[in-house]
Design an enzyme around this catalytic site. Structure first.
Site, mmCIF file in Angstrom:
data_model
loop_
_atom_site.group_PDB
_atom_site.id
_atom_site.type_symbol
_atom_site.label_atom_id
_atom_site.label_comp_id
_atom_site.label_asym_id
_atom_site.label_seq_id
_atom_site.Cartn_x
_atom_site.Cartn_y
_atom_site.Cartn_z
ATOM 1 N N CYS A 400 -1.251 1.542 5.848
ATOM 2 C CA CYS A 400 -2.167 2.647 6.146
ATOM 3 C C CYS A 400 -1.469 4.002 5.979
ATOM 4 O O CYS A 400 -1.313 4.457 4.853
ATOM 5 C CB CYS A 400 -2.776 2.454 7.534
ATOM 6 S SG CYS A 400 -4.351 3.308 7.678
ATOM 7 N N HIS A 531 -5.147 -2.439 7.126
ATOM 8 C CA HIS A 531 -4.119 -3.006 8.013
ATOM 9 C C HIS A 531 -4.058 -4.523 7.827
ATOM 10 O O HIS A 531 -4.753 -5.253 8.545
ATOM 11 C CB HIS A 531 -4.447 -2.695 9.470
ATOM 12 C CG HIS A 531 -4.265 -1.260 9.832
ATOM 13 N ND1 HIS A 531 -3.079 -0.754 10.294
ATOM 14 C CD2 HIS A 531 -5.124 -0.209 9.774
ATOM 15 C CE1 HIS A 531 -3.208 0.542 10.522
ATOM 16 N NE2 HIS A 531 -4.435 0.893 10.213
ATOM 17 N N GLU A 533 -1.970 -6.549 8.805
ATOM 18 C CA GLU A 533 -1.451 -7.229 9.999
ATOM 19 C C GLU A 533 -2.556 -7.773 10.898
ATOM 20 O O GLU A 533 -2.337 -8.726 11.645
ATOM 21 C CB GLU A 533 -0.523 -6.296 10.793
ATOM 22 C CG GLU A 533 -1.173 -5.090 11.471
ATOM 23 C CD GLU A 533 -1.236 -3.842 10.586
ATOM 24 O OE1 GLU A 533 -1.207 -3.994 9.349
ATOM 25 O OE2 GLU A 533 -1.336 -2.733 11.137
HETATM 26 N N1 GLN Z 1 -3.627 8.991 10.011
HETATM 27 C C1 GLN Z 1 -4.105 8.332 8.851
HETATM 28 C C2 GLN Z 1 -5.605 8.439 8.709
HETATM 29 O O1 GLN Z 1 -6.295 8.702 9.644
HETATM 30 C C3 GLN Z 1 -3.670 6.883 8.827
HETATM 31 C C4 GLN Z 1 -4.238 6.074 9.959
HETATM 32 C C5 GLN Z 1 -3.489 4.795 10.185
HETATM 33 O O2 GLN Z 1 -2.351 4.642 9.794
HETATM 34 N N2 GLN Z 1 -4.097 3.868 10.878
HETATM 35 O O3 GLN Z 1 -6.137 8.272 7.629
#
Ligand code: GLN
Length: 557
Positions: A400, A531, A533
């Protein structure tokens, strides 16, 4: 002892409520998950429900250093990290109703009241809040078509906040006494000076629970060491239950051994018996589970050093890894799959900021992960670490934020776009490589932050021949998301021309879901906007984590 499987003719739905006594943090979530594992190994369909008594409508607005990881379900609900354990221990996706908070329930009831749904009645905690909770328990069972719902009530007996949930559970027991059991997860301390395990706090907790009109039918006795028969008897007598309903649950090395230990005590069978369910044999899934639980402890190969470069580690004097729990578990499962023993190191990204950071410490790692995150702090350090991984052929996996930063790093240092950044930190940056989409912009302008990110499961198409495609072995995937920002479409062509491949895209081709460098150029340099995970399971490790671990294993050699 195990009988031949009998087909269960549709018997009434059963409920098991799990409540904590004495103190928090003794592994109630793992106990609940493990009961789920052993009962589903008996061929019963189980759904696990987590009740969080706080007033937040979901877990999405809470700081991970305080509350741990925010786990996202398929439908996008942002939940407590226990839900991650539930899915991992059951090897099954949770439904939309398997998680609830007081905030969610109050919000529903108040909205109904505003819509005149209570026919002019005075709306009160009892019966309206309580009945809404009961309705949610029943609805979760229906949605899952489960035989048994196991409900973990958050907090500890004696808390003010969870009383309404205990009351709802009591109502269910009153309506159908044969179908509901209560399990109290307790703790027996052994004070160092005394050297004797004390059962009094457990007896007191059981009494306090009884004062709510609920008797514990089972007591899971957490302690440093196993309970002896004497203490089991003592607890049984004072709590009015058979001695075999006191289950010893000593500290153990791995959480994945808990179901194995429960099964040694025949917990599933005793529970089924007390719910008048016919005895059944354990299915093959449990053999697989036992093999896995044993396997992850007994690695033959040399350890691999894997670093997680993040910022949510420190609380006071302690280092907590709770904020990244699904990442840690995903690494372990894939370590098992790739036959390597991962040794996980937590590295603070801020250590790589300033004039002359010492990057040489990174050389000891066989693989480096930059996990999800929000906001500015530690960002430049992460970008520096990513650059070091790219230039020094260290396997890198970005999750992410880790993918967004990887794209920014590439834009800055390979494309030479000075001022490349994300709108999250510098909306006025010269090159907004990561930007906010119009619908998200609107939400932020309206101050709508709760549950409003791109959340939950979305499909993506993979590019043939890419590292991702090889790992997954399929053209189309679905993964869970939790982010507000995306790769800016205006830069995609430029970035791809410079060699970074977007190997996973939304089906309409507009959203970049995976970025990678071709295998010829780098052993593993890959990031996902989603994600992965969240979908890694003990018996179904995630293909991308496994591919990453394989690359790390090669580097080690
Ligand atoms: N801060 C980033 C976003 O909002 C990534 C979010 C994250 O890593 N879950 O897009």
């Amino acid at each position: 002892m195990n009988k031949k499987p009998t087909k269960i003719t549709k018997s009434p739905h059963k409920y098991i409520f799990v409540i904590g006594g004495v103190m928090s943090g003794v592994g109630k979530g793992i106990a609940t998950s493990s009961i789920g594992t052993v009962l589903s190994a008996k061929g019963l369909r189980i759904n696990l429900v987590k009740v969080d008594p706080y007033l937040n409508v979901d877990a999405g607005t809470m700081n991970p250093t305080e509350h741990g990881e925010v786990f996202v379900l398929n439908n996008g609900l942002e939940t407590d990290q226990d839900m991650g354990n539930y899915e991992r221990f059951l090897n099954r996706d949770a439904s939309d109703y398997d998680y609830m908070t007081s905030g969610m329930i109050y919000k529903d009831v108040i909205e109904k009241e505003r819509a005149l749904k209570y026919g002019g009645k005075c709306v009160e905690a009892i019966p309206h809040i309580r009945d809404e909770i009961v309705h949610r328990f029943e609805h979760a069972a229906l949605l899952n078509k489960s035989d048994i719902s196991i409900v973990e009530i958050g907090g500890t007996i004696g808390d003010y906040q969870n009383v309404m949930f205990i009351e709802a559970a009591r109502m269910l027991k009153m309506k159908r006494p044969a179908d509901v059991v209560f399990i109290m997860v307790s703790y027996l301390p052994t004070p160092g000076k005394l050297g004797e395990m004390k059962s009094r706090p457990t007896q007191n907790a059981a009494r306090q629970l009884a004062s709510y009109g609920v008797n514990a039918d089972f007591i899971i006795a957490r302690a440093e060491t196993p309970l002896d028969y004497r203490r089991k008897e003592k607890i049984a007598v004072s709590c009015n239950i058979p001695t075999e309903h006191v289950i010893s649950a000593p500290d153990i090395e791995s959480i994945y051994d808990v179901p194995v230990n429960f099964e040694k005590d025949r917990l599933a069978e005793i529970l089924m018996n007390s719910l008048s369910l016919p005895a059944r044999a354990l299915g093959p899934s449990f053999t697989e589970w036992k093999k896995f639980a044993k396997g992850i402890k007994n690695f033959t190969e040399h350890p691999l050093n894997i670093a997680i470069v993040g910022k949510y580690f420190n609380t006071g004097d302690f280092v907590l890894t709770d904020a990244y729990i699904s990442v840690l578990e995903a690494i372990k499962f894939s370590g098992y799959a790739a036959k390597v023993k991962p040794v996980i190191h937590t590295v603070n990204s801020r250590d790589f900021e300033g004039k002359k950071p010492d990057y040489s410490v990174l050389d000891q790692f066989d693989g480096i992960i930059v996990p999800g995150g929000f906001g500015e702090s530690g960002i430049e350090g992460k970008l520096n670490v990513i650059r070091y991984c790219r230039e020094n052929m260290i396997p890198y996996f970005g999750l992410c934020y880790g993918m967004q930063l990887m794209t920014i790093e590439y834009a800055r240092n390979v494309l030479g776009l000075v001022g490349a950044h994300t709108a999250e930190i510098d909306p006025k940056a010269k090159h907004l490589i990561i930007d906010i989409m119009p619908d998200q912009k609107k939400k932020i302008a309206e101050g709508d932050y709760g549950g409003s990110m791109r959340l939950g499961r979305y499909p993506a198409k993979l590019v043939q021949g890419s590292v991702a495609h090889t790992a997954y072995g399929t053209d189309k995937i679905e993964e869970r998301h939790r982010h507000r920002y995306e790769v800016n479409p205006e830069y995609i062509q430029q970035i791809e021309d410079a060699g970074l491949v977007f190997s996973g895209k939304s089906p309409d081709g507009t959203l970049m879901e995976i970025a990678e460098l071709p295998r010829k150029q780098h052993p593993f340099f890959l990031g996902t906007q989603f994600h992965p995970e969240f979908l890694a399971r003990p018996l179904a490790p995630h293909p991308l984590f496994t591919e990453f671990m394989k690359a790390a294993k090669k580097r080690k050699k």
